[in-house]
Write a protein that holds these residues in place. Sequence first.
Motif, mmCIF file in Angstrom:
data_model
loop_
_atom_site.group_PDB
_atom_site.id
_atom_site.type_symbol
_atom_site.label_atom_id
_atom_site.label_comp_id
_atom_site.label_asym_id
_atom_site.label_seq_id
_atom_site.Cartn_x
_atom_site.Cartn_y
_atom_site.Cartn_z
ATOM 1 N N ILE A 81 -0.415 4.762 7.202
ATOM 2 C CA ILE A 81 -1.848 5.165 7.536
ATOM 3 C C ILE A 81 -2.688 4.211 6.411
ATOM 4 O O ILE A 81 -3.718 3.966 6.429
ATOM 5 N N GLY A 82 -1.695 3.446 5.420
ATOM 6 C CA GLY A 82 -2.501 2.560 4.893
ATOM 7 C C GLY A 82 -1.340 1.619 3.856
ATOM 8 O O GLY A 82 -0.094 1.947 3.848
ATOM 9 N N GLU A 83 -2.127 0.420 3.827
ATOM 10 C CA GLU A 83 -1.046 -0.512 3.029
ATOM 11 C C GLU A 83 -1.856 -1.559 1.992
ATOM 12 O O GLU A 83 -3.140 -1.598 2.067
ATOM 13 N N THR A 84 -1.342 -2.223 1.137
ATOM 14 C CA THR A 84 -1.723 -3.287 0.460
ATOM 15 C C THR A 84 -2.355 -4.491 1.264
ATOM 16 O O THR A 84 -1.545 -4.967 2.157
ATOM 17 N N LEU A 85 -3.698 -5.144 1.275
ATOM 18 C CA LEU A 85 -4.054 -6.072 1.775
ATOM 19 C C LEU A 85 -3.556 -7.441 1.199
ATOM 20 O O LEU A 85 -3.835 -8.333 1.645
ATOM 21 N N ASP A 86 -3.119 -7.132 -0.105
ATOM 22 C CA ASP A 86 -2.770 -8.530 -0.867
ATOM 23 C C ASP A 86 -1.462 -8.146 -1.634
ATOM 24 O O ASP A 86 -0.421 -8.012 -1.147
ATOM 25 N N ASP A 87 -1.639 -8.159 -3.021
ATOM 26 C CA ASP A 87 -0.345 -7.826 -3.958
ATOM 27 C C ASP A 87 0.046 -6.445 -3.870
ATOM 28 O O ASP A 87 -0.741 -5.566 -3.644
ATOM 29 N N ALA A 88 1.411 -6.275 -3.911
ATOM 30 C CA ALA A 88 1.980 -5.050 -4.058
ATOM 31 C C ALA A 88 1.713 -4.273 -5.487
ATOM 32 O O ALA A 88 1.273 -5.204 -6.479
ATOM 33 N N ALA A 89 1.654 -3.344 -5.712
ATOM 34 C CA ALA A 89 1.331 -2.455 -7.150
ATOM 35 C C ALA A 89 2.488 -3.227 -7.999
ATOM 36 O O ALA A 89 1.821 -3.482 -9.277
ATOM 37 N N GLY A 90 3.894 -3.151 -7.745
ATOM 38 C CA GLY A 90 4.734 -3.610 -8.657
ATOM 39 C C GLY A 90 4.568 -4.989 -9.010
ATOM 40 O O GLY A 90 4.562 -5.531 -10.324
ATOM 41 N N GLU A 91 4.037 -5.839 -7.930
ATOM 42 C CA GLU A 91 3.723 -7.211 -8.084
ATOM 43 C C GLU A 91 2.489 -7.544 -9.224
ATOM 44 O O GLU A 91 2.541 -8.466 -9.939
ATOM 45 N N ALA A 92 1.527 -6.745 -8.915
ATOM 46 C CA ALA A 92 0.391 -6.867 -9.754
ATOM 47 C C ALA A 92 1.027 -6.325 -11.197
ATOM 48 O O ALA A 92 0.560 -6.998 -12.234
ATOM 49 N N PHE A 93 1.900 -5.461 -11.537
ATOM 50 C CA PHE A 93 2.074 -5.280 -12.721
ATOM 51 C C PHE A 93 3.252 -6.400 -13.362
ATOM 52 O O PHE A 93 2.847 -6.855 -14.596
ATOM 53 N N ASP A 94 3.914 -7.037 -12.414
ATOM 54 C CA ASP A 94 4.657 -8.488 -12.803
ATOM 55 C C ASP A 94 3.805 -9.182 -13.093
ATOM 56 O O ASP A 94 3.948 -10.165 -14.156
ATOM 57 N N LYS A 95 2.639 -9.624 -12.511
ATOM 58 C CA LYS A 95 1.992 -10.850 -12.702
ATOM 59 C C LYS A 95 0.913 -10.560 -13.824
ATOM 60 O O LYS A 95 0.850 -11.616 -14.603
ATOM 61 N N VAL A 96 0.479 -9.276 -14.305
ATOM 62 C CA VAL A 96 -0.355 -9.276 -15.484
ATOM 63 C C VAL A 96 0.742 -9.208 -16.553
ATOM 64 O O VAL A 96 0.188 -9.702 -17.634
ATOM 65 N N ALA A 97 1.865 -8.795 -16.434
ATOM 66 C CA ALA A 97 2.722 -8.773 -17.627
ATOM 67 C C ALA A 97 2.908 -10.326 -18.114
ATOM 68 O O ALA A 97 3.061 -10.552 -19.187
ATOM 69 N N LYS A 98 3.005 -11.185 -17.120
ATOM 70 C CA LYS A 98 3.257 -12.575 -17.401
ATOM 71 C C LYS A 98 1.999 -13.144 -18.199
ATOM 72 O O LYS A 98 1.981 -13.888 -18.863
ATOM 73 N N MET A 99 0.820 -12.699 -17.589
ATOM 74 C CA MET A 99 -0.565 -12.934 -18.552
ATOM 75 C C MET A 99 -0.423 -12.641 -20.072
ATOM 76 O O MET A 99 -0.922 -13.383 -20.529
ATOM 77 N N LEU A 100 0.317 -11.608 -20.163
ATOM 78 C CA LEU A 100 0.362 -10.936 -21.477
ATOM 79 C C LEU A 100 1.388 -11.376 -22.324
ATOM 80 O O LEU A 100 1.650 -11.036 -23.373
#
Length: 345
Positions: free
Chosen positions: A164-183
């Motif tokens: 019934i729904g899905e991500t249009l771009d990054d997955a939630a875990g992917e967002a965690f991984d990318k923001v972690a890299k920024m930090l």
Amino acid sequence: MKVIGIETSCDETAIAIVSGHKNQLKVEKSVVLSQIQTHRQYGGVVPEVAARKHIEAIFPMLEKEIAKDGSGIDVIAVTAGPGLAPALRTGVETAKTLAWLWGKPLVPVCHLEGHIYASWLPRSKRILPFLPITTPKFPALCLIVSGGHSELIIMKGHGQFERIGETLDDAAGEAFDKVAKMLGLKYPGGPEIARLAIRGDKTKFDFPRGLLDRQNFDFSFSGLKTSVLYTLRKMNLVSDQERANVAASFQEAVVDVLVRKTMRAAKEYKPKSIILAGGVAANIQLRKRLQKKGREARIKVFVPPFTYSLDNAAMIAAAGYFRAQDEKNFVEPVSLSADPNLDLI
Ligand code: KG4
Ligand code: ZN
């Protein structure tokens, strides 16, 4: 029925034996060998390296844990996809060989279906083996949040799914991984952000909640990721406290949007259970918030036991057990190939 599960879709080599009776499961054995230390130096998983590591690990693992002739095992279940092609192939070819060698039925399993079935696995050894555990009731609303997927699924019965729904771009875990890299945090980023967020103030930054204003069940995390990036760029010197505040505010934005959209879907579809699934299900704030909202709405929320939240083979064996109830799900070993884009539906 005893099922062996084999999982090699990403950076964990895993095998497990799960026995089942009706809808009650017992984990006889579950072994996971993580390659995280190897991939950390590259900041992410390198598919060919992962495949080589799986090959090195899987045969000694099988030799140590399973009888050579496969005695006592009724069915072989393997993750056929989605995942990294070379990594998946290792598990699939191993399972095909065992099925042929032992003359046992082979059941391909979708990795996401495996994550969902982690909620059928018993929580801990403290539960007496003769006490039946409560399992999800159908229709169930599943929130799948992993490194590659963020989806809302209605599960009408065993093996019956509707997205019934899905991500249009990054997955939630992917967002965690990318923001972690920024930090400047290590891979995988989810647990690192969660740890840093404990010392942070989640109200310091009001990060965007993607698509929350839309009346659909889709997600978007790329705007949130960009907003974190610009926030960090604007600060010249980021203190440790500020980094913790960013981590806490980011985590809050992700949890907020996931829980609110899930509860909105629950209101519309009126499920009997809610199932949280995928690696991000290890996030304590997400588990707590979803359980709290479920209690308020009087819908039982199933969160996987911590041990089976991240990639493992017990969940694959669990999904395989329910698939194996119908012989139509058995496949000929020669006809099975890994499918990196395998879908749940
Ligand atoms: O399901 P999984 O082990 O692998 C895939 O199928 O993708 O999920 C891995 C993802 C990674 O993105 C990781 O950062 C995230 O799950 N993760 C977490 C936590 N533990 C793992 N995200 C948030 N909080 C956590 N505690
Ligand atoms: Zn996974």
